[in-house]
Motif scaffolding. Structure first.
Motif, PDB file in Angstrom:
ATOM      1  N   ASP A   1       7.437  22.920  30.635  1.00 48.08           N
ATOM      2  CA  ASP A   1       7.180  21.478  30.661  1.00 48.08           C
ATOM      3  C   ASP A   1       8.268  20.699  29.910  1.00 48.08           C
ATOM      4  O   ASP A   1       8.990  21.241  29.068  1.00 48.08           O
ATOM      5  CB  ASP A   1       5.827  21.166  30.006  1.00 48.08           C
ATOM      6  CG  ASP A   1       4.649  21.634  30.848  1.00 48.08           C
ATOM      7  OD1 ASP A   1       4.888  22.259  31.893  1.00 48.08           O
ATOM      8  OD2 ASP A   1       3.505  21.373  30.439  1.00 48.08           O
TER       9      ASP A   1
ATOM     10  N   THR B   1       5.662  28.935  33.419  1.00 44.49           N
ATOM     11  CA  THR B   1       5.810  27.497  33.651  1.00 44.49           C
ATOM     12  C   THR B   1       6.436  26.861  32.410  1.00 44.49           C
ATOM     13  O   THR B   1       6.165  27.281  31.277  1.00 44.49           O
ATOM     14  CB  THR B   1       4.454  26.832  33.946  1.00 44.49           C
ATOM     15  OG1 THR B   1       3.585  26.955  32.807  1.00 44.49           O
ATOM     16  CG2 THR B   1       3.784  27.472  35.150  1.00 44.49           C
TER      17      THR B   1
ATOM     18  N   THR C   1       8.232  27.881  37.371  1.00 43.41           N
ATOM     19  CA  THR C   1       7.836  26.539  37.813  1.00 43.41           C
ATOM     20  C   THR C   1       8.092  25.573  36.667  1.00 43.41           C
ATOM     21  O   THR C   1       7.620  25.795  35.540  1.00 43.41           O
ATOM     22  CB  THR C   1       6.351  26.502  38.215  1.00 43.41           C
ATOM     23  OG1 THR C   1       6.138  27.441  39.272  1.00 43.41           O
ATOM     24  CG2 THR C   1       5.954  25.114  38.694  1.00 43.41           C
TER      25      THR C   1
ATOM     26  N   TRP D   1      -2.175  21.213  37.843  1.00 47.93           N
ATOM     27  CA  TRP D   1      -1.996  22.480  37.138  1.00 47.93           C
ATOM     28  C   TRP D   1      -2.386  22.333  35.675  1.00 47.93           C
ATOM     29  O   TRP D   1      -1.864  21.483  34.968  1.00 47.93           O
ATOM     30  CB  TRP D   1      -0.531  22.922  37.203  1.00 47.93           C
ATOM     31  CG  TRP D   1      -0.116  23.539  38.508  1.00 47.93           C
ATOM     32  CD1 TRP D   1      -0.273  23.022  39.757  1.00 47.93           C
ATOM     33  CD2 TRP D   1       0.564  24.787  38.677  1.00 47.93           C
ATOM     34  NE1 TRP D   1       0.255  23.854  40.696  1.00 47.93           N
ATOM     35  CE2 TRP D   1       0.788  24.951  40.062  1.00 47.93           C
ATOM     36  CE3 TRP D   1       1.023  25.762  37.792  1.00 47.93           C
ATOM     37  CZ2 TRP D   1       1.430  26.069  40.580  1.00 47.93           C
ATOM     38  CZ3 TRP D   1       1.680  26.868  38.308  1.00 47.93           C
ATOM     39  CH2 TRP D   1       1.874  27.028  39.691  1.00 47.93           C
TER      40      TRP D   1
END
Length: 425
Positions: A81, A79, A104, A196
């Motif tokens: 960000d 993931t 993701t 999440w």
């Protein structure tokens, strides 16, 4: 001719069987995954796609929550960000594309507003896109409802606006700085948005070297054995560390899992509740802590009525449990007259009253001595009359008694009077 044709058919059948067996054995292997990544035979690839229903498991990531994604051993979800930031996000996207890895991304609304093309690139590459608020404030844990709702809505609005197809936006949200708050979580869950967290970070937002980012990612993954890795696609150190992380994942036998939300046409992957735990309980592993005592909520707080005889199945006219003799004594005691007040009266000036105070003890002693004086005098006279004849009789019987005998007789202890003790006091 017939024998040779039979041999040829048998050999061709064996070749077909072996080819099919080898083909089945290579499914899921690195070579099979590399075949799906043209031009990159050594690519790590994506092993499988996991479809999740946000409403069934609204909070995931063991850094803060009890549950995480239902991953098997040595499975990893990547993931990223805070993007998209073209300078670094495009490099991260290229590295993932070369390895045919699906990840993701949690997008900031202001970044999507400034760089909508970066969002469209992520969607076109097949990655999952979620949101990460509008401006990335680190105050979600103490922010009023109207402010965190505006942050959530702003991030969703600008990220979906950057997409050609807004339905591609996943109902996934990661709270900035992982500053969790129950009000934020309840709000997101009520809207069907999955919150999440992560299972382990690589600390790439800190001022550390890319080698340190790589080391932390691998060390923490090895400690967990599987899980969600948290990275940032806006850092130069992340761009430098990512190829080394992927290289070690391949060397250590890890597999990449791509996570997508469930839809009407794409049902959730069947799982069991135990699979959503990072380390499911096992009969061979002892439990380190006792389970927590649950908190009970009572619907009514009023006290219960006291039980009556009817509740105890007892008759109103019941027999006494006391024996007859004891019962007669109780009846007799209840008929005794009440003692009069004169029984407890003490006359003024009596010895008992005088003795009740310290200052009147001497006066009480004098009264006692005066009461005993006449009786002592009468006893002395009576003893004198009876002693004289006995003395005369003793004188006639023993005219010459030795002196030492008188001394021995006088050595016997005399009786002490009570009056003398009171007089000394």
């Amino acid at each position: 001719m017939i024998g040779s044709s039979v041999v040829l058919r048998t050999r061709s059948w064996i070749v077909l069987c072996l080819g099919g067996f080898l083909g089945l054995s290579t499914i899921g292997s690195p070579a099979a995954r590399a075949a799906d990544c043209p031009g990159h035979p050594d690519a790590l690839g994506t092993s499988r796609t996991l479809v999740v229903d946000p409403r069934e498991h609204p909070l995931i990531g063991t850094m803060q929550y009890r549950e995480t994604l239902p991953l098997k051993d040595h499975e990893v979800v990547l993931t990223f960000d805070d993007g998209p930031l073209p300078k670094y996000s495009n490099q991260v996207l290229k590295i993932l594309d070369d390895e045919c890895i699906k990840a993701t991304f949690f997008i900031i609304g202001s970044q999507a507003k400034a760089n909508p093309e970066g969002v469209r690139k992520l969607v076109a590459a097949g990655h999952t896109v979620g949101t990460h608020s509008m401006n990335h404030p680190l105050t979600f844990d103490r922010m009023p409802a109207e402010k965190f709702e505006a942050e959530i809505n702003g991030g969703i609005e600008w990220t979906s606006a950057a997409m050609t197809d807004p339905s591609k936006l996943a109902p996934f949200f990661r709270i900035p700085g992982l500053m969790r708050a129950e009000g934020v979580e309840h709000h997101l869950n009520s809207r069907g948005i999955q919150v999440w967290s992560a299972d382990f970070p690589a600390d790439d937002w800190r001022h550390v070297s890319s080698d340190r980012v790589y080391q932390l990612a691998i060390q923490r993954l090895e400690a967990k054995g599987k899980g969600i890795l948290l990275l940032h696609d806006i850092q130069a150190r992340t761009v430098a560390a990512l190829p080394k992380i992927i290289r070690d994942l391949k060397a250590r036998g890890y597999r990449i899992v791509h996570v997508v939300p469930a839809t009407a046409d794409r049902p959730a992957t069947p799982t069991t509740p135990v699979e959503w735990l990072l380390h499911p309980p096992s009969e061979t592993v002892p439990i380190a802590r006792w389970p927590a005592v649950p908190h009970f909520v009572f619907t009514e707080t009023r006290t219960l009525p006291a039980p009556s005889l009817a509740d105890l199945n007892a008759q109103a006219e019941h027999q006494s449990l006391l024996p007859r003799r004891a019962k007669g004594q109780i009846d007799l005691a209840s008929t005794l007259p009440v003692p009069g007040r004169a029984l407890f009266a003490i006359p003024e000036g009596s010895v008992e009253v005088l003795l009740s105070t310290t200052l009147s003890r001497r006066a009480a002693t004098r009264m006692a001595m005066a009461a005993e004086a006449p009786q002592a005098a009468k006893g002395k006279v009576a003893r004198g009359k009876t002693a004289r004849p006995q003395a005369r009789h003793a004188a006639h019987a023993a005219p010459a008694a030795p002196k030492h005998a008188a001394q021995v007789k006088s050595g016997t202890p005399r009786p002490t009077r009570v009056a003398s003790l009171k007089k000394r006091a």
